[in-house]
Structure formats: C-alpha cells, structure tokens
Design an enzyme around this catalytic site. Structure first.
Site, PDB file in Angstrom:
ATOM      1  N   HIS A  57      12.682  11.172 -11.705  1.00 35.38           N
ATOM      2  CA  HIS A  57      12.560  12.144 -12.798  1.00 35.38           C
ATOM      3  C   HIS A  57      13.941  12.499 -13.319  1.00 35.38           C
ATOM      4  O   HIS A  57      14.952  12.068 -12.771  1.00 35.38           O
ATOM      5  CB  HIS A  57      11.744  13.367 -12.378  1.00 35.38           C
ATOM      6  CG  HIS A  57      12.378  14.263 -11.356  1.00 35.38           C
ATOM      7  ND1 HIS A  57      12.657  13.864 -10.071  1.00 35.38           N
ATOM      8  CD2 HIS A  57      12.792  15.554 -11.441  1.00 35.38           C
ATOM      9  CE1 HIS A  57      13.193  14.862  -9.416  1.00 35.38           C
ATOM     10  NE2 HIS A  57      13.301  15.913 -10.212  1.00 35.38           N
ATOM     11  N   HIS A  59      15.850  15.241 -13.662  1.00 36.79           N
ATOM     12  CA  HIS A  59      16.769  16.315 -13.250  1.00 36.79           C
ATOM     13  C   HIS A  59      18.123  15.751 -12.831  1.00 36.79           C
ATOM     14  O   HIS A  59      18.205  14.672 -12.238  1.00 36.79           O
ATOM     15  CB  HIS A  59      16.157  17.149 -12.122  1.00 36.79           C
ATOM     16  CG  HIS A  59      15.119  18.109 -12.619  1.00 36.79           C
ATOM     17  ND1 HIS A  59      14.128  18.602 -11.817  1.00 36.79           N
ATOM     18  CD2 HIS A  59      14.927  18.655 -13.854  1.00 36.79           C
ATOM     19  CE1 HIS A  59      13.360  19.431 -12.526  1.00 36.79           C
ATOM     20  NE2 HIS A  59      13.824  19.474 -13.762  1.00 36.79           N
ATOM     21  N   ASP A  61      20.208  16.392 -10.540  1.00 29.86           N
ATOM     22  CA  ASP A  61      20.465  16.055  -9.130  1.00 29.86           C
ATOM     23  C   ASP A  61      19.704  14.788  -8.708  1.00 29.86           C
ATOM     24  O   ASP A  61      19.647  14.458  -7.516  1.00 29.86           O
ATOM     25  CB  ASP A  61      20.122  17.242  -8.214  1.00 29.86           C
ATOM     26  CG  ASP A  61      18.668  17.638  -8.255  1.00 29.86           C
ATOM     27  OD1 ASP A  61      18.088  17.716  -9.362  1.00 29.86           O
ATOM     28  OD2 ASP A  61      18.083  17.869  -7.173  1.00 29.86           O
ATOM     29  N   HIS A  62      19.165  14.057  -9.684  1.00 30.57           N
ATOM     30  CA  HIS A  62      18.504  12.773  -9.415  1.00 30.57           C
ATOM     31  C   HIS A  62      19.051  11.641 -10.281  1.00 30.57           C
ATOM     32  O   HIS A  62      18.888  10.471  -9.934  1.00 30.57           O
ATOM     33  CB  HIS A  62      16.983  12.909  -9.610  1.00 30.57           C
ATOM     34  CG  HIS A  62      16.392  13.925  -8.695  1.00 30.57           C
ATOM     35  ND1 HIS A  62      15.679  13.598  -7.564  1.00 30.57           N
ATOM     36  CD2 HIS A  62      16.477  15.281  -8.700  1.00 30.57           C
ATOM     37  CE1 HIS A  62      15.343  14.704  -6.922  1.00 30.57           C
ATOM     38  NE2 HIS A  62      15.812  15.744  -7.596  1.00 30.57           N
ATOM     39  N   HIS A 115       6.072  18.785 -11.525  1.00 29.00           N
ATOM     40  CA  HIS A 115       7.450  19.303 -11.403  1.00 29.00           C
ATOM     41  C   HIS A 115       8.168  19.092 -12.737  1.00 29.00           C
ATOM     42  O   HIS A 115       8.797  20.006 -13.267  1.00 29.00           O
ATOM     43  CB  HIS A 115       8.136  18.565 -10.261  1.00 29.00           C
ATOM     44  CG  HIS A 115       9.581  18.907 -10.053  1.00 29.00           C
ATOM     45  ND1 HIS A 115       9.998  20.148  -9.654  1.00 29.00           N
ATOM     46  CD2 HIS A 115      10.702  18.156 -10.184  1.00 29.00           C
ATOM     47  CE1 HIS A 115      11.336  20.147  -9.547  1.00 29.00           C
ATOM     48  NE2 HIS A 115      11.778  18.949  -9.865  1.00 29.00           N
ATOM     49  N   ASP A 134      10.866  14.877  -6.267  1.00 30.80           N
ATOM     50  CA  ASP A 134      10.605  16.309  -6.053  1.00 30.80           C
ATOM     51  C   ASP A 134       9.131  16.651  -6.229  1.00 30.80           C
ATOM     52  O   ASP A 134       8.785  17.790  -6.560  1.00 30.80           O
ATOM     53  CB  ASP A 134      11.428  17.164  -7.030  1.00 30.80           C
ATOM     54  CG  ASP A 134      12.911  17.154  -6.713  1.00 30.80           C
ATOM     55  OD1 ASP A 134      13.315  16.570  -5.689  1.00 30.80           O
ATOM     56  OD2 ASP A 134      13.673  17.740  -7.511  1.00 30.80           O
ATOM     57  N   HIS A 172      14.794  16.092  -1.026  1.00 30.63           N
ATOM     58  CA  HIS A 172      15.529  17.288  -0.572  1.00 30.63           C
ATOM     59  C   HIS A 172      15.193  17.623   0.881  1.00 30.63           C
ATOM     60  O   HIS A 172      14.077  17.393   1.337  1.00 30.63           O
ATOM     61  CB  HIS A 172      15.174  18.515  -1.427  1.00 30.63           C
ATOM     62  CG  HIS A 172      15.719  18.459  -2.815  1.00 30.63           C
ATOM     63  ND1 HIS A 172      16.991  18.854  -3.130  1.00 30.63           N
ATOM     64  CD2 HIS A 172      15.154  18.047  -3.976  1.00 30.63           C
ATOM     65  CE1 HIS A 172      17.192  18.697  -4.437  1.00 30.63           C
ATOM     66  NE2 HIS A 172      16.097  18.194  -4.973  1.00 30.63           N
TER      67      HIS A 172
HETATM   68 FE    FE Z   1      15.761  17.785  -7.129  1.00 34.04          FE
HETATM   69 ZN    ZN Z   2      13.764  17.988  -9.670  1.00 31.78          ZN
END
Ligand code: FE
Ligand code: ZN
Length: 256
Positions: A57, A59, A61-62, A115, A134, A172
């Site tokens: 996805h 985001h 942090d990905h 999400h 996530d 995570h």
């Molecule tokens: Fe994340």
């Molecule tokens: Zn995420």
C-alpha cells in the site's frame, strides 16, 4: 514449487521490511521498503541482487525506499492497481485474482481494502508465506484510515481462508500492544493467554514476535474472532452481526 528464503529487516521504530529470495531463479524482492540503506546492507550480506519491489500500500513507511532502490538497481516495482497513482515508480499493477511470479515463486494477489483503499496482500502458497502489510497484524489489524468495517471485515475474511500453517509476515511489531487490547476483550481465551506469555518472553529478549501463523491468529486475534461470545459480550453485542462486532472491536481498540 519454488520456495522462498525470507529475511526480516527491522527498520524505523517498529517496521519490518522483508527480502524474499527465490533460489531457483535468483530473483529477489524487497517487500514494502520503508527505507533503502538497510535493504542494501542485507543484500550485500547475502550476496543477492535485487530484482523486484513488492508494495502492499501507499503509506510512506512502506514505499519510502522505492525510488532510491529503483534508481540504484533498475528493479521492477509491483503494487496495487487500485492505488497506482500513489505508488512511487510503479511498473506493474496487480489486484484481486492476479498472480505474480517472482522468478519461479508464484504469489496470489488479494485486494484487501480497509486500511487504505488500494491495499493488497501477496500469498506465496508454496512458501506458506503471506505478506499482508498493514491489513493483518499479530493480534491486531490496521486502522481504518480509508475504509470502514464493511470494507475491512471482508478483506480479513479472505485471509482467514488461507491454510492455518501460513506464516503472517506483517509490516509492524505491534504485537505486545495489540495483545494487551485483545486480553481486555477476551480475557478468558486460553490460546490468547498463552500467546501473550510467549510474546512477553520474546520482547523481553528484544526478539521479533513476527511472523506468527494464521492458525495462531485465528485463535487469538480479536479482529478475526467477532464470532467469539466473549468478544461479543465485551463490545455489548451478544449474538450480533459479525461486521458490527468487528466495527465495535475496532472502535474500542482505537480508544484503548
Ligand atoms: Fe505501516
Ligand atoms: Zn499503513
């Protein structure tokens, strides 16, 4: 039948980035590279050459490492069709019903919105491995940033049908906090009590609790268990519709 070697790289505060290496073809993917440098360090250590990025996805942090990694390797970036405009450098768009071959290792792709709108999961059946970003965490699930209970619950139900032996490579290390919430809504679940004891022991030694298995998640994760009478009672919906129990459980976690 090609089995992947999977390497877990802890980055940032609590993210996991994964390398997936197909020995037969030497294809190597990084899943959800939040950052680039730790990925290159691990590739050097193993002597592997990166060929793919698999994103779940959009985001940061990905996908934060996407552009630097592509610039340095010329790798192919695979990501969700439904979010192609938000995946930096995307080359190949995939979605529900697609398969994607990483060398000789084949992933089944699932759309798992909730999400985010365009979240996908990759299931490598021959490796018993699920990369779910996530969407599903150990004893938890992603927050509903771009979806509702009506979108997330069917997404989780798709993953619940996979074999119990499936290793759940989530993105995570949230397990201990998730478990504390899980115990608050299902304190009498003996599998949950046992898993929490295991998780506390692992974290005391600074060891990862991820991957877990789908079987463990089915027995302990409150977001996969709206059919549990104890959870239904905890959220005030005995005998309630599963999607409603899921919604209340997610709301309760948001305020925990
Ligand atoms: Fe994340
Ligand atoms: Zn995420």
């Amino acid at each position: 039948m090609s089995k992947l070697d999977i390497v877990q790289i802890p980055v940032l505060h609590d993210n996991y980035v994964y390398l997936a290496h197909d020995q037969e073809s030497q294809a190597t993917a990084v899943v959800d590279p939040a950052v680039a440098d730790p990925v290159f360090e691990e590739l050097d250590r193993r002597g592997w050459t990166l060929t793919h990025i698999l994103n779940t996805h959009h985001h940061f942090d990905h996908v934060g490492g996407n552009e630097e990694i592509k610039a340095r390797t010329g790798c192919t970036i695979v990501g969700p069709r439904a979010d192609r405009d938000r995946i930096p450098g995307i080359d190949i768009e995939v979605g529900e019903g697609d398969t994607y071959a990483l060398g000789n290792a084949v992933a089944q792709v699932y759309d798992v919105p909730g999400h985010t709108r365009g979240h996908i999961a990759y299931w490598f059946a021959d490796s018993d491995a699920l990369f779910c970003g996530d969407t599903l965490f150990s004893m938890g699930c992603g927050r509903l940033f771009e979806g509702t209970a009506e979108t997330m619950w069917p997404s989780l139900q798709k993953l619940m049908k996979l074999p119990e032996s499936t290793r759940v490579y989530c993105a995570h290390e949230y397990t201990a906090a998730n478990g504390a919430f899980a115990l608050s809504v299902e304190p009498k679940n003996p599998d949950l009590q046992a898993r929490m004891a295991e998780v506390e022991a692992l974290r005391a030694k600074d060891r990862p609790t991820v991957p877990s298995t789908l079987g463990v998640e089915l027995r302990t994760n409150p977001f996969l268990r709206p059919m549990s009478p104890e959870i239904q009672a905890s959220v005030g919906l005995p005998g309630g519709e599963l999607v409603e129990v899921f919604r209340r459980t997610r709301n309760a976690k948001d305020n925990f």
